[in-house]
Design an enzyme around this catalytic site. Sequence first.
Site, PDB file in Angstrom:
ATOM      1  N   ASP A  27       0.828  -1.201   0.000  1.00  0.00           N
ATOM      2  CA  ASP A  27       0.000   0.000   0.000  1.00  0.00           C
ATOM      3  C   ASP A  27       0.862   1.251   0.000  1.00  0.00           C
ATOM      4  O   ASP A  27       1.989   1.258   0.500  1.00  0.00           O
ATOM      5  CB  ASP A  27      -0.964   0.002   1.187  1.00  0.00           C
ATOM      6  CG  ASP A  27      -0.269  -0.069   2.539  1.00  0.00           C
ATOM      7  OD1 ASP A  27       0.743  -0.793   2.652  1.00  0.00           O
ATOM      8  OD2 ASP A  27      -0.731   0.598   3.488  1.00  0.00           O
ATOM      9  N   GLU A  52       0.001  -0.921   5.900  1.00  0.00           N
ATOM     10  CA  GLU A  52       1.097  -0.348   6.689  1.00  0.00           C
ATOM     11  C   GLU A  52       0.976   1.167   6.756  1.00  0.00           C
ATOM     12  O   GLU A  52       1.241   1.768   7.789  1.00  0.00           O
ATOM     13  CB  GLU A  52       2.449  -0.738   6.090  1.00  0.00           C
ATOM     14  CG  GLU A  52       3.637  -0.499   7.020  1.00  0.00           C
ATOM     15  CD  GLU A  52       4.224   0.906   6.955  1.00  0.00           C
ATOM     16  OE1 GLU A  52       5.045   1.256   7.822  1.00  0.00           O
ATOM     17  OE2 GLU A  52       3.876   1.669   6.021  1.00  0.00           O
TER      18      GLU A  52
END
Length: 377
Positions: free
Chosen positions: A72, A136
Amino acid sequence: MADGASPVLDLLRQLIARRSLTPDDAGCCELIGERLKKLGFALEYIDAGGVTNLWATAGSGGPLMILAGHTDVVPTGPLEQWTSDPFQPQVRDGLLYGRGAADMKSGIAAMVCATERLMARRPLRGTLGYLITSDEEGVAQHGTRHVVEVLEARGVRPDYAIVGEASSNEKLGDRIVIGRRGSLNGILTVLGKQGHVAYPHKVENPIHRLAPALAELVGTAWDPGNAHFPPTSFQVSNIHAGTGANNVVPGECQVVFNFRYCTESTAASLRERVEATLQRHGLRYRLDWQLSGEPFLTRQGGLIAAAEAAIGAVTGLKPELFTGGGTSDARFISPWGAEVVEIGPINDSIHKINEHVRVADLEPLSAIYEKVLEQLL
């Protein structure tokens, strides 16, 4: 090296082209999984809360080495300020531009290519695991934290872990992250009594009540730090109060603050000291705490030595052992019992407009990972 002659660059371009705004993986883990499956990795998706988590393993027995990362990325910011589409990777003047180029799709691409080269030459001497998440950059509740909890319940115990975060400062390999400070967030709401500013005896101004306590909190020496970490830092990130009118005393004042704390303090001790200060000043308040991660420190051991040797062999540098910066998913892996380091590209452009990575660093980064794996597996 020509652009097309770099396997790491080729894979990195494919990853950047997937619009994986946190927590959307956008097919990145599927791409990574396809590459690993061809090497004989067993793939398992330990998804939760809309987050994609890939756990892939190859080999058998110990030691267990984990290569960890996240697919991400943070939002792009104003698109008109980018010199090219952040999800259409472009090379200009030796730099590859795109969101996630440095943080941290380059680390993942370099890890995969390193694994492919090593396993083409010889079998693993132990077990290699990939822990890749799409959570994250966001709340980080359903990503690595969740996978660690699941695997720990199964009795899985890693020996080593490399997180591919952008750890280098000015040159590739000039720093290895061996620890991180803890991060403790607080949202403090001081309660007062709203009313007209012309009648101060009929109101209770929460801003006035807060000010002396906040000054004390800001001026407190929370700990002296130690040889590995600076002193714990208390920082206010936001203060909000008022109705918008200049003749109304507000009924509440909200303060958002953060502790970046070292191993000399604990989250519990910091909470206790803050609340004791607020009570000593006689405040009426609500206080919501959120622990992002405890501090950790990887002591000198086999992984750090292997990383130093690999970086020296590839770049000729002796890396600084560093514990600064923000948080990473290493904070969830370290308590699991593994020696953990972070090794990755230069971090100057992470989260910025026109994020980029040096093309010339991609294959050397992959070579560093390969040499660490050679030594430990």
